[in-house]
Write an enzyme that holds these catalytic residues in place. Structure first.
Site, PDB file in Angstrom:
ATOM      1  N   GLU A  75      -8.369  -0.703  -5.553  1.00 22.27           N
ATOM      2  CA  GLU A  75      -9.058  -1.346  -6.671  1.00 22.27           C
ATOM      3  C   GLU A  75      -8.907  -0.442  -7.881  1.00 22.27           C
ATOM      4  O   GLU A  75      -9.828   0.256  -8.274  1.00 22.27           O
ATOM      5  CB  GLU A  75     -10.532  -1.617  -6.316  1.00 22.27           C
ATOM      6  N   GLU A  89     -15.691  -1.064   1.525  1.00 24.65           N
ATOM      7  CA  GLU A  89     -16.845  -0.297   1.025  1.00 24.65           C
ATOM      8  C   GLU A  89     -18.039  -0.379   1.984  1.00 24.65           C
ATOM      9  O   GLU A  89     -19.123  -0.859   1.619  1.00 24.65           O
ATOM     10  CB  GLU A  89     -17.223  -0.775  -0.388  1.00 24.65           C
TER      11      GLU A  89
END
Ligand code: NAG
Ligand code: NAG
Ligand code: NAG
Ligand code: NAG
Ligand code: NAG
Ligand code: NAG
Ligand code: NAG
Length: 627
Positions: free
Chosen positions: A290, A171
């Site tokens: 995720e 991220e």
């Protein structure tokens, strides 16, 4: 020819005409794509902080438990800042950083021993080398990646490394992850440098070397204004796919409200948008790193404590399987990872998004950690039992809004066959107590001689959190309560036996099961490979007079396992005691706590029993001596 009947009787046993049967099942190759987990270690993000977190005794025991699921349940573990375990030493006279790999090596060796491969995220800044030399990052990243891989190739060899995964910075658009101030330009330069490092490692034997795929950008992909780095990488890749540094498009999509449907919907919506804007990328496999029911691992949520989370994880896998089969935007789904390998903390022992409940026992001297397996842990073990081919997801309607989802799978051919089917109940019962009766017919004609086993996860009886709450949720559960929780932590053995007559019938009267439940049915032909002896038996200390015992399983031999038996004797010449008598132990571990006045010092051995009631050979005998 065998037929095994499974009756789903949701509310009453009054028969109606609803009857579901399916015999002409088409099976498709089933890659076990859901076998990744991940977490972020607590502590400062530098060499000392990350080493302290990963080397702590509680983390090491935690990892041993994660590694004690059935073989194949978890193949990869994705740990943020793992490369902070690499220590920067100094610059050589040519200005090349010198690194020390000792802690990283030791950690990787533990994963290897636990049959898990790392997902190496190239996210670290050892000794601040990257922030101190911004103009040389193109070289420093390539060098860092190449050195790590070369070092590991020398230690473990190319074959072992072929199961490792490599990924770009997690991220990168988020400020709490972008700790080295990537700009668009420096980020793209970084990804290209990582790609070169991966390609150049092991350089001299190029002809033999395997191509190492790079995953990225591990992005959240919210708006283009908020997450420019990830979107720009896609733009670059779309312009010229041949020069795209990533091979597998990784992204993060969680549910919004805790449901599996939302996780899938999020992926479908994101990939539809990506493929619309960047059509070239349709050629890349995709991975949701995720794929969790709801964001915020540490936010306590009741459903994460119990069978509901297990059911959601299974539903997530089932629905992604169906979406992959249907050939839409998820046709190239390569893997799913669950970000649930965190260490929970007080007072949220069960309710954070974790596989295990963690009790930090501060009242002992020294303090120690106790772990209890949550139903979601058991669910991953059940999924590991699926075969190598699976059918379309079947939906058996109970009424207009409620259905049981059925995933059948199979392995083998001819006389040596194995079937595994997972049944997942609806979350809630129908609104009215209308009489309905569903008959689900499973054709189990796999061989003349076979045996079956069914195991259940069901609220209350396989729900250690419930046991704990009934006892008043003590921060330091005593030995009696810990044992009671552990007796509820494995799937419940429902029924098992030989299938020796035509039309064998198994009736599951689900009217008596609280919702949601899930069931694993396994059928083995007598010619399926027999149980092999347990390997690598290991006894580790939990606290005084208490040990965690784990062993490893040999692939393609444990499908027909019923339970393990753990045996102990205090000294040579004394009798062997079956210390796990009365426990259903379908997974390769056992915690032995005979009480403070009994010794755990002595000899241990383990064997398995299969559905035909045949025993495997015993493992090697291992001696344990408390210090
Ligand atoms: C069950 O499956 C076997 C093998 O696939 C097949 O030969 C048989 O006809 C099937 N039986 C029924 C009742 O569908
Ligand atoms: C990153 O940028 C911030 C804000 O511009 C600055 O305060 C910080 O010192 C920079 N960090 C590094 C490591 O350069
Ligand atoms: C998921 O998407 C489908 C189709 O677009 C829609 O019908 C459904 O309501 C969505 N599910 C949720 C939980 O939003
Ligand atoms: C199964 O049993 C039937 C009837 O006894 C026999 O004809 C058949 O050959 C057997 N099949 C196998 C695979 O053993
Ligand atoms: C252990 O804890 C349970 C629940 O907290 C309690 O009921 C029980 O009396 C305790 N047992 C012992 C031996 O202290
Ligand atoms: C045990 O001690 C640690 C460290 O002081 C603390 O964070 C934790 O909350 C304590 N646990 C319990 C159950 O009180
Ligand atoms: C262990 O032995 C001590 C001393 O004999 C006794 O006080 C204690 O109650 C015993 N503990 C248990 C759990 O039996």
């Amino acid at each position: 020819m065998w037929r095994l009947l499974l009756l789903l009787l949701p509310l009453t046993e009054l028969p109606s005409h609803a009857h579901y049967t399916s015999s002409d099942v088409v099976y498709h190759p089933l890659p076990h794509f859901w076998t990744g987990v991940g977490f972020c270690p607590a502590g400062d993000i530098n060499y000392n902080g990350i080493s302290a977190a990963l080397e702590s005794p509680s983390m090491q025991l935690h990892l041993r438990l994660i590694g004690a699921l059935p073989i194949g349940a978890i193949t990869h573990i994705r740990i943020h800042w793992l490369l902070e375990l690499v220590q920067f030493l100094e610059y050589s006279t040519e200005g090349v950083p010198q690194y020390d790999y000792e802690k990283f090596d030791r950690f990787v060796d533990l994963l290897q021993e636990l049959h898990m491969s790392p997902v190496l995220e190239f996210m670290a800044n050892p000794g601040d080398v990257f922030t101190a030399n911004p103009e040389r990052n193109w070289f420093l990243w390539e060098n860092f990646v190449k050195s790590i891989i070369n070092h590991q190739l020398a230690r473990h060899g190319a074959t072992r490394l072929s199961s490792w995964r490599y990924e770009t910075w997690n991220e990168p658009d988020l400020l709490n992850y972008n700790r080295i101030n990537f700009t668009s330009a420096s980020y793209l330069e970084y990804v290209q440098a990582v790609r070169r490092g991966l390609s150049k490692a092991g350089g001299r034997r190029k002809s033999k070397q395997l191509y190492r795929a790079l995953r990225g950008p591990a992005g959240l992909f919210k708006s283009e204004q908020r997450h420019p780095l990830c979107w720009e990488l896609l733009e670059v890749c779309n312009q010229q796919l041949a020069k795209c540094p990533i091979d597998i498009l990784s992204y993060h999509r969680k549910g919004l409200d805790g449901s599996a449907q939302e996780i899938l919907n999020g992926s479908l919506a994101l990939l539809t948008k990506i493929y619309h804007d960047y059509p070239q990328l349709q050629q890349l496999p995709v991975a949701n790193d995720e794929a969790d029911p709801i964001a915020g691992w540490d936010t306590p949520r009741d459903f994460q404590s119990d069978v509901r989370y297990a059911a959601t994880l299974i539903a997530t896998v089932m629905q992604h399987w169906q979406a992959k089969l249907e050939g839409g935007v998820l046709a190239q789904l390569e893997s799913l990872s669950h970000d649930n390998a965190f260490l929970s903390y007080h007072p949220y022992e069960f309710s954070q998004r974790t596989l295990l409940a963690h009790f930090r026992m501060n009242e002992t001297n020294p303090p120690h950690s106790q772990f209890v397996q949550k139903p979601v842990y058991a669910a991953l073990g059940m999924l590991a039992k699926l075969g190598t081919r699976a059918a379309d997801l079947e939906v058996v309607n109970m009424d207009s809004k409620h259905s049981v989802q059925v995933l059948r799978s199979i392995s083998g051919n001819g006389a040596a066959q194995y079937m595994a089917t997972i049944f997942l109940s609806p979350e809630q019962a129908g609104p009215q107590l209308t009489a309905y009766h569903h008959k689900y017919t499973l054709n189990m004609s796999i061989a003349n001689e076979s045996a079956f086993i069914t195991e259940l996860l069901v609220p209350h009886s396989t729900d250690p959190a419930h046991v704990w709450q009934q006892a008043g949720s003590p921060a330091y559960p005593n030995a009696t309560l810990r044992e009671a929780m552990r007796r509820a932590q494995t799937p419940r053995l429902y029924e098992t036996g030989p299938i020796w007559q035509y039309n064998s019938e198994l009736v599951v009267n689900s009217a008596h099961l609280p919702l949601p439940w899930l069931m694993l049915l396994r059928v083995c032909s007598a010619a399926w490979p027999k149980l092999k002896r347990p390997q690598q038996l290991e006894i580790v200390e939990v606290t005084k007079s208490e040990v965690f015992i784990r062993w490893s399983e040999q692939a393609r031999s444990t499908q027909c396992l019923k339970s393990y038996e753990v045996w102990f004797r205090e000294r040579a010449g004394s009798d062997w005691l079956h210390i796990s008598q009365g426990w259903h132990l379908p997974y390769p571990s056992f915690q032995y706590a005979p009480g403070e006045n009994n010794s755990v010092n002595g000899f241990y051995k383990v064997r398995g029993v299969d559905v035909f009631n045949e025993h495997s050979a015993f493992s090697q005998i291992v001696e344990y001596l408390e210090l």
